[in-house]
Design a protein around this motif. Structure first.
Motif, PDB file in Angstrom:
ATOM      1  N   ARG A   1      -3.929  -1.335  -6.469  1.00  0.00           N
ATOM      2  CA  ARG A   1      -3.481  -1.810  -5.149  1.00  0.00           C
ATOM      3  C   ARG A   1      -4.348  -2.955  -4.662  1.00  0.00           C
ATOM      4  O   ARG A   1      -3.847  -3.963  -4.147  1.00  0.00           O
ATOM      5  CB  ARG A   1      -3.520  -0.655  -4.145  1.00  0.00           C
ATOM      6  N   PHE A   2      -5.675  -2.819  -4.812  1.00  0.00           N
ATOM      7  CA  PHE A   2      -6.568  -3.887  -4.381  1.00  0.00           C
ATOM      8  C   PHE A   2      -6.311  -5.166  -5.167  1.00  0.00           C
ATOM      9  O   PHE A   2      -6.328  -6.275  -4.612  1.00  0.00           O
ATOM     10  CB  PHE A   2      -8.027  -3.466  -4.540  1.00  0.00           C
ATOM     11  N   MET A   3      -6.075  -5.045  -6.458  1.00  0.00           N
ATOM     12  CA  MET A   3      -5.840  -6.232  -7.277  1.00  0.00           C
ATOM     13  C   MET A   3      -4.532  -6.914  -6.900  1.00  0.00           C
ATOM     14  O   MET A   3      -4.456  -8.148  -6.855  1.00  0.00           O
ATOM     15  CB  MET A   3      -5.860  -5.856  -8.764  1.00  0.00           C
TER      16      MET A   3
ATOM     17  N   THR B   1       0.821  -1.210   0.000  1.00  0.00           N
ATOM     18  CA  THR B   1       0.000   0.000   0.000  1.00  0.00           C
ATOM     19  C   THR B   1       0.852   1.255   0.000  1.00  0.00           C
ATOM     20  O   THR B   1       0.643   2.182  -0.794  1.00  0.00           O
ATOM     21  CB  THR B   1      -0.924   0.004   1.232  1.00  0.00           C
ATOM     22  N   ASN B   2       1.834   1.275   0.892  1.00  0.00           N
ATOM     23  CA  ASN B   2       2.704   2.447   1.010  1.00  0.00           C
ATOM     24  C   ASN B   2       3.497   2.685  -0.263  1.00  0.00           C
ATOM     25  O   ASN B   2       3.597   3.819  -0.751  1.00  0.00           O
ATOM     26  CB  ASN B   2       3.640   2.248   2.208  1.00  0.00           C
ATOM     27  N   GLY B   3       4.059   1.630  -0.832  1.00  0.00           N
ATOM     28  CA  GLY B   3       4.850   1.784  -2.041  1.00  0.00           C
ATOM     29  C   GLY B   3       4.039   2.292  -3.218  1.00  0.00           C
ATOM     30  O   GLY B   3       4.498   3.141  -3.989  1.00  0.00           O
ATOM     31  N   MET B   4       2.800   1.785  -3.351  1.00  0.00           N
ATOM     32  CA  MET B   4       1.954   2.223  -4.458  1.00  0.00           C
ATOM     33  C   MET B   4       1.473   3.657  -4.276  1.00  0.00           C
ATOM     34  O   MET B   4       1.304   4.388  -5.253  1.00  0.00           O
ATOM     35  CB  MET B   4       0.768   1.272  -4.619  1.00  0.00           C
TER      36      MET B   4
ATOM     37  N   LEU C   1       4.101   5.873  -5.445  1.00  0.00           N
ATOM     38  CA  LEU C   1       4.187   5.887  -6.908  1.00  0.00           C
ATOM     39  C   LEU C   1       2.932   6.459  -7.562  1.00  0.00           C
ATOM     40  O   LEU C   1       2.813   6.457  -8.789  1.00  0.00           O
ATOM     41  CB  LEU C   1       4.428   4.467  -7.428  1.00  0.00           C
ATOM     42  N   ASN C   2       1.980   6.906  -6.724  1.00  0.00           N
ATOM     43  CA  ASN C   2       0.715   7.458  -7.214  1.00  0.00           C
ATOM     44  C   ASN C   2      -0.066   6.447  -8.071  1.00  0.00           C
ATOM     45  O   ASN C   2      -0.707   6.803  -9.059  1.00  0.00           O
ATOM     46  CB  ASN C   2       0.958   8.735  -8.035  1.00  0.00           C
ATOM     47  N   VAL C   3       0.016   5.170  -7.663  1.00  0.00           N
ATOM     48  CA  VAL C   3      -0.733   4.126  -8.365  1.00  0.00           C
ATOM     49  C   VAL C   3      -2.178   4.165  -7.901  1.00  0.00           C
ATOM     50  O   VAL C   3      -2.474   4.364  -6.713  1.00  0.00           O
ATOM     51  CB  VAL C   3      -0.115   2.745  -8.094  1.00  0.00           C
ATOM     52  N   ASP C   4      -3.107   3.971  -8.804  1.00  0.00           N
ATOM     53  CA  ASP C   4      -4.528   4.010  -8.480  1.00  0.00           C
ATOM     54  C   ASP C   4      -4.862   2.920  -7.455  1.00  0.00           C
ATOM     55  O   ASP C   4      -4.285   1.824  -7.478  1.00  0.00           O
ATOM     56  CB  ASP C   4      -5.362   3.809  -9.744  1.00  0.00           C
ATOM     57  N   SER C   5      -5.824   3.223  -6.570  1.00  0.00           N
ATOM     58  CA  SER C   5      -6.199   2.264  -5.523  1.00  0.00           C
ATOM     59  C   SER C   5      -6.752   0.966  -6.101  1.00  0.00           C
ATOM     60  O   SER C   5      -6.642  -0.094  -5.475  1.00  0.00           O
ATOM     61  CB  SER C   5      -7.233   2.895  -4.588  1.00  0.00           C
TER      62      SER C   5
ATOM     63  N   VAL D   1      -1.715 -11.395  -3.977  1.00  0.00           N
ATOM     64  CA  VAL D   1      -0.834 -11.880  -2.910  1.00  0.00           C
ATOM     65  C   VAL D   1      -1.601 -12.793  -1.963  1.00  0.00           C
ATOM     66  O   VAL D   1      -1.106 -13.845  -1.531  1.00  0.00           O
ATOM     67  CB  VAL D   1      -0.216 -10.694  -2.146  1.00  0.00           C
ATOM     68  N   LEU D   2      -2.850 -12.416  -1.638  1.00  0.00           N
ATOM     69  CA  LEU D   2      -3.678 -13.239  -0.766  1.00  0.00           C
ATOM     70  C   LEU D   2      -3.967 -14.594  -1.410  1.00  0.00           C
ATOM     71  O   LEU D   2      -3.878 -15.643  -0.758  1.00  0.00           O
ATOM     72  CB  LEU D   2      -4.988 -12.513  -0.451  1.00  0.00           C
ATOM     73  N   ALA D   3      -4.325 -14.586  -2.687  1.00  0.00           N
ATOM     74  CA  ALA D   3      -4.608 -15.835  -3.396  1.00  0.00           C
ATOM     75  C   ALA D   3      -3.371 -16.728  -3.419  1.00  0.00           C
ATOM     76  O   ALA D   3      -3.467 -17.955  -3.242  1.00  0.00           O
ATOM     77  CB  ALA D   3      -5.079 -15.542  -4.817  1.00  0.00           C
ATOM     78  N   LEU D   4      -2.201 -16.132  -3.609  1.00  0.00           N
ATOM     79  CA  LEU D   4      -0.960 -16.902  -3.610  1.00  0.00           C
ATOM     80  C   LEU D   4      -0.703 -17.532  -2.240  1.00  0.00           C
ATOM     81  O   LEU D   4      -0.282 -18.698  -2.146  1.00  0.00           O
ATOM     82  CB  LEU D   4       0.206 -15.992  -4.000  1.00  0.00           C
ATOM     83  N   ALA D   5      -0.977 -16.766  -1.165  1.00  0.00           N
ATOM     84  CA  ALA D   5      -0.774 -17.297   0.188  1.00  0.00           C
ATOM     85  C   ALA D   5      -1.685 -18.483   0.458  1.00  0.00           C
ATOM     86  O   ALA D   5      -1.274 -19.487   1.045  1.00  0.00           O
ATOM     87  CB  ALA D   5      -1.015 -16.189   1.222  1.00  0.00           C
ATOM     88  N   VAL D   6      -2.951 -18.387   0.042  1.00  0.00           N
ATOM     89  CA  VAL D   6      -3.898 -19.489   0.248  1.00  0.00           C
ATOM     90  C   VAL D   6      -3.489 -20.701  -0.585  1.00  0.00           C
ATOM     91  O   VAL D   6      -3.601 -21.853  -0.142  1.00  0.00           O
ATOM     92  CB  VAL D   6      -5.330 -19.047  -0.098  1.00  0.00           C
TER      93      VAL D   6
END
Length: 388
Positions: A364-366, A351-354, A357-361, A371-376
Motif C-alpha cells: 500500500r505504501f509503495m 488504502t480501503n481497497g487493499m 484484499l488483505n494486501v500487505d501495508s 501515485v504521489l510521484a506521478l502527481a508531482v
C-alpha cells in the motif's frame, strides 16, 4: 462579449493545465479495479466507512494547501492536530468543561501555534521546513507530557464530541441540502456570467454552465442515494464539505484569496504591487494549524479517544500527499481546496481497497508513493508547458 468555448479548453490542455481530470480518471480506475476484485468495495456500507475515514485527514490536507499555495510546507500539522485534540479532551473530560467551549479553546491553541510558526518564518527568516520540523517534534513532546503516564483518555460515547462522528442526516435534510447546494451553484454561475457580460469580459457558453450544474446535481444525488442505502449522510462529511466550499469561496472571491495566489506565484511582484507579503505568509500558517486542529478534533471524535499516537503515524504524510495528488502545486501559486477532497479520496480508496484484499501495508505504501510521484511529475510537466 467573447465566449470561451472548446478552443480555449484545448489551449489550456496544450499548455499542460490538465485540471482535475487526471485525478478523476484515477478515481474511476480505482473504482473499476477494486470493484472487480472485491464486490464489497462499492457497497454502500464500505463507501460510508470510506467517507468517515477521509474527513479528518482531508481537513488537515486543507490546511496543508494553504501553505503549499505560497510554495512553503508545514511538517507540524499532524502533531498540532494531535496536540489540539488532547487539549480539547483534557478540558472536556478531566476538567468538566462544556464540550463546545473545549473545542473552541483547542482551535484557538492551533491558531496560536500557527501564528508562532508564521512569525518565526517571517521575522526570524527561518525556512518553513525547519520551523515546522521543530514543531513536529516539539508539539509531539508536549502532547505526551499533557497525557501523562496514562497515555490514553477516552471520550464519552454518548457525549457531544463523540457524537459528531455518529450523527447521520435524515433523508429529507440530505435532499434539502443537495437542492440548496445545486441552487446556490446555479445562481452563482448565472450571476457571475451576467456580471462578466456587462463588463465586456469573456464568458463560457451557456450550455457549458448548464452541463456543470447538471453534473453537480447528478454527483450529489448519487452520493445521497448510495449513503442513504446504509446509515445515511454522515455529519462528518457535511463538516468537511462545508470547510472545502467555504475556503474555496474565500480563495476565489476575496482579496485575501487573490493575494495568496499572487504571493505564491511571485512574491517579489506581489510586494511591489503593494501586497503585505509577510502578513499573507503568517495568515497561511495560522490557517494551516487551525485546520489541523479541526482535523484532530474530528479524528478524536471518530475514535472516541486520544492517545500518544494521536496525530502521528502516517497522517501528516497522507495529508501532504492528498493535497499534491489532488492538484496543488508544490511550487506555489496554483491549487484549489477541492484538491484535498479529490486527493484524500484517491488515497483512502487505495488504502480501503487493499485492506479489503488483505494486501500487505508495505505494498500500500509503495502504491501510494507511486501515485504521489506521478502527481508531482504531472505538476512539473504542467509548469514546463505553462512556461513555454
Amino acid at each position: 462579449m467573447t465566449v470561451l468555448g472548446m478552443p480555449y479548453k484545448l489551449d489550456r490542455l496544450r499548455q499542460g493545465d490538465l485540471g482535475a481530470w487526471p485525478v478523476v480518471g484515477g478515481l474511476i480506475a480505482i473504482a473499476v479495479v477494486f470493484g472487480s476484485l472485491n464486490e464489497h468495495f462499492l457497497s454502500p456500507e464500505n463507501l460510508t466507512n470510506l467517507v468517515l475515514q477521509m474527513a479528518a485527514t482531508g481537513t488537515i490536507a486543507l490546511g496543508i494547501i494553504m501553505v503549499l499555495l505560497l510554495g512553503e510546507i508545514d511538517l507540524s500539522a499532524g502533531s498540532v492536530s494531535g496536540l489540539c485534540a488532547v487539549v480539547m479532551t483534557i478540558l472536556s473530560v478531566r476538567h468538566g468543561w462544556n464540550p463546545v467551549l473545549a473545542i473552541v479553546v483547542a482551535v484557538l491553541v492551533g491558531s496560536a501555534v500557527g501564528l508562532l510558526h508564521g512569525v518565526m518564518h517571517t521575522r526570524l527568516y527561518m525556512p518553513s521546513f525547519v520551523v515546522t520540523l521543530a514543531g513536529l517534534i516539539g508539539w509531539q513532546g508536549l502532547l505526551i507530557y499533557l497525557l501523562g503516564q496514562g497515555g490514553t483518555i477516552n471520550l464519552p460515547f454518548d457525549g457531544f464530541i463523540a457524537g459528531l462522528s455518529d450523527t447521520w442526516l435524515p433523508p429529507w435534510l440530505a435532499w434539502l441540502l443537495v437542492a440548496v447546494l445545486v441552487g446556490a451553484y446555479a445562481a452563482a454561475g448565472v450571476i457571475t456570467r451576467r456580471l462578466r457580460v456587462a463588463a465586456g469580459l469573456p464568458v463560457k457558453p451557456s450550455h457549458w454552465i448548464a452541463l456543470r450544474i447538471g453534473g453537480l446535481a447528478v454527483l450529489l444525488a448519487g452520493a445521497v442515494v448510495v449513503l442513504s442505502a446504509d446509515r445515511g449522510v454522515p455529519l462528518l462529511l457535511v463538516i468537511f464539505g462545508a470547510l472545502v466550499i467555504g475556503l474555496d469561496l474565500v480563495l476565489r472571491h476575496t482579496a485575501f484569496g487573490r493575494w495568496m495566489y499572487a504571493v505564491g506565484g511571485n512574491a517579489e511582484a506581489a510586494r511591489r504591487a503593494g501586497i503585505n507579503v509577510t502578513r499573507i505568509r503568517v495568515l497561511a500558517f495560522v490557517l494551516s494549524s487551525t485546520l489541523a486542529a479541526f482535523g484532530g478534533i474530528l479524528a478524536a471524535s471518530r475514535l472516541a479517544a486520544v492517545n500518544q499516537s494521536s496525530g502521528g503515524s502516517d497522517i501528516l504524510l497522507m495529508a501532504i500527499a492528498a493535497a499534491v495528488i489532488g492538484g496543488t502545486s508544490l511550487f506555489g501559486g496554483r491549487g484549489r481546496t477541492y484538491a484535498a477532497l479529490l486527493g484524500i479520496l484517491v488515497i483512502q480508496s487505495i488504502t480501503n481497497g487493499m485492506l479489503l484484499l488483505n494486501v500487505d501495508s508495505s505494498v500500500r505504501f509503495m502504491v501510494t508513493a507511486a501515485v504521489l510521484a506521478l502527481a508531482v511529475a504531472i505538476d512539473s510537466l504542467a509548469r514546463r508547458g505553462s512556461a513555454r
